[in-house]
Design an enzyme around this catalytic site. Sequence first.
Site, short mmCIF file in Angstrom:
data_model
loop_
_atom_site.label_atom_id
_atom_site.label_comp_id
_atom_site.label_asym_id
_atom_site.label_seq_id
_atom_site.Cartn_x
_atom_site.Cartn_y
_atom_site.Cartn_z
N CYS A 105 3.02 -4.89 6.48
CA CYS A 105 2.73 -4.66 5.07
C CYS A 105 3.99 -4.22 4.33
O CYS A 105 5.03 -4.01 4.93
CB CYS A 105 1.66 -3.58 4.92
SG CYS A 105 0.04 -4.09 5.51
N HIS A 161 0.82 -1.21 0.00
CA HIS A 161 0.00 0.00 0.00
C HIS A 161 0.85 1.26 0.00
O HIS A 161 2.03 1.24 0.34
CB HIS A 161 -0.98 0.02 1.18
CG HIS A 161 -0.33 0.12 2.53
ND1 HIS A 161 0.13 1.31 3.05
CD2 HIS A 161 -0.09 -0.81 3.48
CE1 HIS A 161 0.62 1.10 4.26
NE2 HIS A 161 0.50 -0.20 4.54
#
Length: 152
Positions: A126, A111
């Site tokens: 992430c 992201h």
Amino acid sequence: MHLKENEAFIYVCGKTQILYLISKQKTTTYHISTAKNGFGEQKDSFKTPRGWHYIRFIIGRGNPCNTGYIRRRVTLKKSEISSRILWLQGLTPKQNKYGHQDSLRRYIYIHGTPNTFLKRPISKGCINMRNQDIAALTQQIPQYCKVLIQEC
């Protein structure tokens, strides 16, 4: 890996903190940040999972580059997750698929982030990219693009 004309895959190298978009035509590189806690597959470890994945969902394609998200929903509040979300599904049972190591259930994404200090492990599990980089990457990949994450 033999790629067909319009195929591509993503390779993430934790040692160099670089994401490679590899296609038959060219390879593009982007600076990233993986988890501050290192690599691992266990739920609540705040580690980046290893192995083969695919992009299960692409969220935010078409939204402005600095759009913020909380729980995958657009927000006007300041958010660490911005621009685009590529939600990963593991492909290897007992490593990153099913049970407490399931990447999809762990909400593991590639992201965007407003943080521009990448190139070192600082995420919560992430793979973080600059907003403009993930927006560009999202335009170049198919929905179910494969992703290989390794420590290198």
